[in-house]
Design a protein around this motif. Structure first.
Motif, mmCIF file in Angstrom:
data_model
loop_
_atom_site.group_PDB
_atom_site.id
_atom_site.type_symbol
_atom_site.label_atom_id
_atom_site.label_comp_id
_atom_site.label_asym_id
_atom_site.label_seq_id
_atom_site.Cartn_x
_atom_site.Cartn_y
_atom_site.Cartn_z
ATOM 1 N N UNK A 176 0.855 -1.216 -0.002
ATOM 2 C CA UNK A 176 0.087 -0.083 -0.011
ATOM 3 C C UNK A 176 0.758 1.153 -0.045
ATOM 4 N N UNK A 177 0.813 2.316 -0.742
ATOM 5 C CA UNK A 177 1.417 3.443 -1.204
ATOM 6 C C UNK A 177 1.147 4.547 0.079
ATOM 7 N N UNK A 178 1.694 5.385 0.223
ATOM 8 C CA UNK A 178 1.691 6.630 0.960
ATOM 9 C C UNK A 178 0.352 7.075 0.470
ATOM 10 N N UNK A 179 0.119 7.253 -0.831
ATOM 11 C CA UNK A 179 -1.084 7.960 -1.573
ATOM 12 C C UNK A 179 -2.459 7.154 -0.821
ATOM 13 N N UNK A 180 -2.383 5.643 -0.974
ATOM 14 C CA UNK A 180 -3.556 5.072 -0.491
ATOM 15 C C UNK A 180 -3.752 5.189 0.693
ATOM 16 N N UNK A 181 -2.614 5.014 1.638
ATOM 17 C CA UNK A 181 -2.745 5.376 3.134
ATOM 18 C C UNK A 181 -3.480 6.818 3.541
ATOM 19 N N UNK A 182 -3.030 7.831 2.862
ATOM 20 C CA UNK A 182 -3.585 9.038 3.153
ATOM 21 C C UNK A 182 -4.887 9.071 2.765
ATOM 22 N N UNK A 183 -5.086 8.869 1.585
ATOM 23 C CA UNK A 183 -6.718 8.736 1.279
ATOM 24 C C UNK A 183 -7.506 7.841 1.989
ATOM 25 N N UNK A 184 -7.032 6.690 2.450
ATOM 26 C CA UNK A 184 -7.932 5.855 3.194
ATOM 27 C C UNK A 184 -8.191 6.177 4.841
ATOM 28 N N UNK A 185 -7.086 6.880 5.416
ATOM 29 C CA UNK A 185 -7.313 7.344 6.554
ATOM 30 C C UNK A 185 -8.125 8.549 6.548
ATOM 31 N N UNK A 186 -7.792 9.329 5.336
ATOM 32 C CA UNK A 186 -8.809 10.674 5.349
ATOM 33 C C UNK A 186 -10.276 10.416 5.264
ATOM 34 N N UNK A 187 -10.620 9.231 4.537
ATOM 35 C CA UNK A 187 -11.803 8.948 4.196
ATOM 36 C C UNK A 187 -12.450 8.220 5.627
ATOM 37 N N UNK A 188 -11.602 7.596 6.130
ATOM 38 C CA UNK A 188 -12.085 6.779 7.109
ATOM 39 C C UNK A 188 -12.315 7.783 8.518
ATOM 40 N N UNK A 189 -11.802 8.850 8.473
ATOM 41 C CA UNK A 189 -12.046 9.966 9.457
ATOM 42 C C UNK A 189 -13.045 10.846 9.129
ATOM 43 N N UNK A 190 -13.678 10.711 7.956
ATOM 44 C CA UNK A 190 -14.877 11.429 7.361
ATOM 45 C C UNK A 190 -14.140 12.905 6.975
#
Length: 83
Positions: free
Chosen positions: A1-15
């Protein structure tokens, strides 16, 4: 999992929106967008720490996928799909 995917996933997960993440991290929307698109793959330590703080995640997980992974809430179903 790339940095881009981790940032996007965490951002969406936090709403958070990209704007909300940018404001919380003290970064421009252009920078957060470039990170999420993968245009910036190695941001500086201060940027990683600011993003990690705004996302409430371990900076090591965000930067390299190591360390403690976040516990993100399950995605919510759209209102028209709720029984």
């Amino acid at each position: 999992m790339s940095l881009a995917v981790r940032v996007a996933a965490a951002r969406r997960g936090r709403g958070l929106s990209r704007r909300g993440l940018s404001l919380g991290a003290g970064l421009s929307q252009a920078i957060t967008g470039q990170i999420e698109r993968g245009d910036i793959v190695s941001p500086g330590t201060a940027t990683i720490e600011a993003l990690a703080h705004a996302l409430d995640v371990d900076p090591a997980w965000l930067a390299w996928g190591t360390g403690t992974p976040p516990v993100l809430p399950a995605p919510k179903a759209p209102a028209d799909e709720v029984a």
